[in-house]
Design an enzyme around this catalytic site. Structure first.
Site, PDB file in Angstrom:
ATOM      1  N   GLU A 116       0.818  -1.215   0.000  1.00 41.38           N
ATOM      2  CA  GLU A 116       0.000   0.000   0.000  1.00 41.38           C
ATOM      3  C   GLU A 116       0.851   1.263   0.000  1.00 41.38           C
ATOM      4  O   GLU A 116       0.353   2.352  -0.142  1.00 41.38           O
ATOM      5  CB  GLU A 116      -0.923  -0.014   1.218  1.00 41.38           C
ATOM      6  CG  GLU A 116      -2.310  -0.554   0.927  1.00 41.38           C
ATOM      7  CD  GLU A 116      -2.331  -1.814   0.051  1.00 41.38           C
ATOM      8  OE1 GLU A 116      -1.595  -2.773   0.359  1.00 41.38           O
ATOM      9  OE2 GLU A 116      -3.077  -1.818  -0.934  1.00 41.38           O
ATOM     10  N   ASP A 152      14.477  10.754 -31.579  1.00 41.39           N
ATOM     11  CA  ASP A 152      13.507  10.010 -30.775  1.00 41.39           C
ATOM     12  C   ASP A 152      12.194  10.780 -30.641  1.00 41.39           C
ATOM     13  O   ASP A 152      12.183  12.001 -30.656  1.00 41.39           O
ATOM     14  CB  ASP A 152      14.026   9.824 -29.340  1.00 41.39           C
ATOM     15  CG  ASP A 152      15.074   8.747 -29.236  1.00 41.39           C
ATOM     16  OD1 ASP A 152      15.219   7.977 -30.194  1.00 41.39           O
ATOM     17  OD2 ASP A 152      15.736   8.695 -28.191  1.00 41.39           O
TER      18      ASP A 152
END
Ligand code: ADE
Length: 234
Positions: free
Chosen positions: A122, A175
């Site tokens: 969590e 890119d």
């Protein structure tokens, strides 16, 4: 650059950095990557890396003590103010700032030592964030079962931008996201006709100015179609 990964699943990383550009960069000593088992930094009899949350509630929280011990050992201090210059301690979590190419570039240009803490369960005891973490990073708006895949994403995106990591200096320049936030243009290789699907004529004619123009146009077209958000300046 040195990258240290803190995880409770060291086996997860056994082969993931052994391929392609990352492997080459490691062999060329452009980067050193070390994987550390958080459990090996526990000091209690049961070697616990997580515990129940104070205040109640579901799930478990990763304990701060083994992570502090690990940072102390790896960085030399558990006080963020005293980290050596170029040290970034990154907590991978869905609560972090969303990782972008610009952030990868900044790490590649400015960081010498990157420590990636893989969160689980969590969450991680907030004191890790308060005292140790320089950057809390998410790889996107979805929840993974742990930070391990995200650590691989960061390491890969950063290492390929390190000087000499790519085969040719120009490879990263085109890119996606690098040029004015555009996606990359489409690419083709042989054969020029595959099952009736033809490579655009412009790419075959050797006119470099025209090819450059076509690539820019296609990049813009593709970005408009599937990532309009990139065209709106932040
Ligand atoms: N851990 C769980 N989900 C994550 C995410 N989206 N990015 C980084 N770490 C995570």
């Amino acid at each position: 650059m040195k990258i240290d990964v803190l995880t409770i699943f060291p086996e997860f990383f056994r082969e993931v950095f052994d391929f392609g550009i990352i492997r080459r960069a490691r062999i060329a000593k452009i980067v050193e990557i070390n994987i550390h088992d958080i459990r090996s930094f526990t000091t209690d009899k049961h070697r616990m890396t997580d515990d129940r949350p104070f205040g109640g509630g579901d799930g478990m929280v990763m304990k701060c003590e083994p992570i502090f011990n690990a940072i102390e050992k790896i960085v030399g201090t558990a006080e963020r103010e005293n980290y050596p210059a170029g040290t970034r301690v990154v907590l991978l979590s869905p609560q972090g700032k969303v990782f972008k190419q610009s952030a990868a570039k900044k790490f590649a240009d400015e960081a010498k030592h990157v420590i990636l803490i893989c969160g689980r369960y969590e969450g991680v005891d907030e004191r890790v964030n308060d005292a140790l973490v320089t950057d809390e990073v998410s790889i996107g708006d979805y929840v993974l079962s742990g930070g391990e895949p995200a650590a691989v994403v960061l390491a890969d995106a950063i290492v390929r931008l390190l000087p000499n990591a790519l085969g040719s200096e120009t490879s990263a320049v085109n890119d996606s996201f690098t040029n004015e936030n555009l996606l990359d243009c489409p690419h083709y290789t042989r054969p020029p006709d595959f099952r009736g699907m033809k490579v655009p004529e412009v790419l075959l004619n050797g006119n470099h100015a025209e090819i450059e123009r076509w690539r820019k146009e296609k990049a813009l077209e593709k970005t408009k179609k599937i990532r309009k958000d990139l065209l709106i300046k932040e």
